[in-house]
Design an enzyme around this catalytic site. Structure first.
Site, PDB file in Angstrom:
ATOM      1  N   ARG A  91      11.259  20.315  31.943  1.00  0.00           N
ATOM      2  CA  ARG A  91      10.661  20.383  31.868  1.00  0.00           C
ATOM      3  C   ARG A  91      10.502  21.663  32.665  1.00  0.00           C
ATOM      4  O   ARG A  91       9.310  21.328  33.543  1.00  0.00           O
ATOM      5  CB  ARG A  91       9.544  19.116  31.725  1.00  0.00           C
ATOM      6  CG  ARG A  91      10.180  17.933  31.439  1.00  0.00           C
ATOM      7  CD  ARG A  91       9.350  17.854  30.298  1.00  0.00           C
ATOM      8  NE  ARG A  91       9.576  16.913  29.067  1.00  0.00           N
ATOM      9  CZ  ARG A  91      10.828  17.077  28.916  1.00  0.00           C
ATOM     10  NH1 ARG A  91      12.172  17.736  29.054  1.00  0.00           N
ATOM     11  NH2 ARG A  91      11.321  16.096  28.088  1.00  0.00           N
ATOM     12  N   SER A 107       2.718  12.176  27.977  1.00  0.00           N
ATOM     13  CA  SER A 107       3.595  11.515  28.904  1.00  0.00           C
ATOM     14  C   SER A 107       3.467  12.256  30.396  1.00  0.00           C
ATOM     15  O   SER A 107       2.842  13.825  30.980  1.00  0.00           O
ATOM     16  CB  SER A 107       4.865  12.142  28.879  1.00  0.00           C
ATOM     17  OG  SER A 107       5.491  11.075  27.501  1.00  0.00           O
ATOM     18  N   GLU A 130       4.359  15.276  34.997  1.00  0.00           N
ATOM     19  CA  GLU A 130       4.583  16.832  33.941  1.00  0.00           C
ATOM     20  C   GLU A 130       3.701  16.879  34.237  1.00  0.00           C
ATOM     21  O   GLU A 130       3.374  18.469  33.583  1.00  0.00           O
ATOM     22  CB  GLU A 130       5.100  15.172  33.453  1.00  0.00           C
ATOM     23  CG  GLU A 130       5.743  16.265  31.806  1.00  0.00           C
ATOM     24  CD  GLU A 130       6.836  15.738  30.756  1.00  0.00           C
ATOM     25  OE1 GLU A 130       6.666  16.485  29.465  1.00  0.00           O
ATOM     26  OE2 GLU A 130       6.853  15.176  30.746  1.00  0.00           O
TER      27      GLU A 130
END
Length: 334
Positions: free
Chosen positions: A160, A234, A330
């Site tokens: 990520r 998320s 995230e």
């Protein structure tokens, strides 16, 4: 092309947070983008607005990037190189590749957001990351206004993470992404519930279309639609720990799900950690944790970004106290 003032960003973020941008502009061409002269100016690039949480008004310039277009660049017997502009919707692009029977992105079906965000975040799902197919990223260098191409290696992809999120942050604006996609793909059904879903459908020899259908079915069954309830997908990264920490956790929590990743590291689902600290389905004021997927924080209607961020910090504390793991967002917190 007009710069507007004091514009509500509520329609432009999937959490539905009502904050103001002091200045706001929508850009549809690279020429319009380079004409903005962004040196020494506070600005924020906004794509699909799905990976961002606004905790306050934005005092600079918000640029809504609407660059569109998908083009075949080159083709051979085994694959095709596709150029997709940054403003294209991600799932629409995945659908386009499936219509051409091109493999590589099917496991990333239904991820919210636009194409330009994909390499910045190195989006991933069900055992696949976008770095696996990205060949080149095209971006405007803010200091010079020049269009520069970055190879996959130069993007410095991590979990990520990417060059554009770290060393290149605030220095480049992604305008297009080149994807190398396979004409004769091998499907990946090893992660999550894809295999069991396909088995339930009596699909014995799945192709990329079957995998995409399964991923969409799984995501829709447990993830809330931002059109129905505000969310950013998320909220936390799945933590990755070394073997020493993993073995200690495994001894204490033998039923803990995990996935082995390279370099003797282990990925632990953040959703499981959050659920096992009792947060799943909880509502705090007008925000909360989704009842079907603890990894997703939601806005039940009128929550502020600060309230959602405060909830996230409480969850981080709970997980650290119980498991000794510090969750990382995230989502981009603004």
């Amino acid at each position: 092309m007009e710069i507007k003032e004091n514009i509500s960003l509520k329609p432009f973020n999937t959490f539905g947070i009502d904050v103001l941008a002091r200045e706001f502009i929508e850009v549809s061409t690279i020429q319009e983008l380079t004409n903005l002269e962004l040196k020494e100016k506070d600005f924020l690039i906004l794509g699909g607005g799905s990976n961002i949480l606004f905790t306050k008004d934005y005092e600079g310039l918000v640029i809504k990037l609407n660059l569109g277009g998908i083009h075949l660049v080159e083709e051979n017997e085994s694959d095709e190189l596709i150029k997709c502009m940054a403003g294209e919707n991600w799932h629409d692009f995945v659908t386009w590749t499936l219509q051409r029977d091109l493999g590589g992105l099917e496991n990333l079906s239904l991820i919210p957001g636009n194409v330009g965000t994909a390499p910045m975040q190195n989006i991933g799902a069900y055992g696949v990351e976008v770095k696996d197919t990205v060949e080149t990223v095209e971006a405007v260098e803010i200091a010079t206004g020049e269009l520069i191409e970055f190879t996959g290696a130069e993007c410095e992809f991590g979990y990520r993470e990417s060059f554009f999120k770290k060393k290149g942050k605030g220095k480049f604006i992604i305008t297009a992404v080149y994807f190398r996609l396979n004409k004769n793909p091998k499907v990946n059904i090893s992660y999550g519930a894809i295999a069991s879903t396909l088995e339930g459908w009596a699909v014995k020899d799945p192709d990329i279309h079957d995998v995409s259908r399964a991923v969409i079915y799984i995501r829709q069954s447990k993830l809330p639609d931002p059109e129905v309830i505000g969310n950013g997908g998320s909220f936390f990264k799945n933590p990755v720990v070394d073997e020493i920490i993993f073995r200690k956790l495994e001894n204490k929590f033998p039923n803990m799900p995990h996935y082995k990743v390279p370099q003797d590291l282990y990925k632990i689902p953040a959703g499981w950690l959050i659920e096992n600290t009792g947060w799943k389905g909880k509502k705090v004021g007008d925000c909360g944790v989704h009842e079907k997927q603890a990894l997703v924080l939601v806005n039940h209607g009128k929550a502020t970004g600060l309230e959602i961020w405060s909830l996230a910090q409480e969850i981080i504390k709970s997980v650290e106290n119980q498991f000794g793991i510090v969750l990382e967002p995230e989502i981009n917190i603004i």
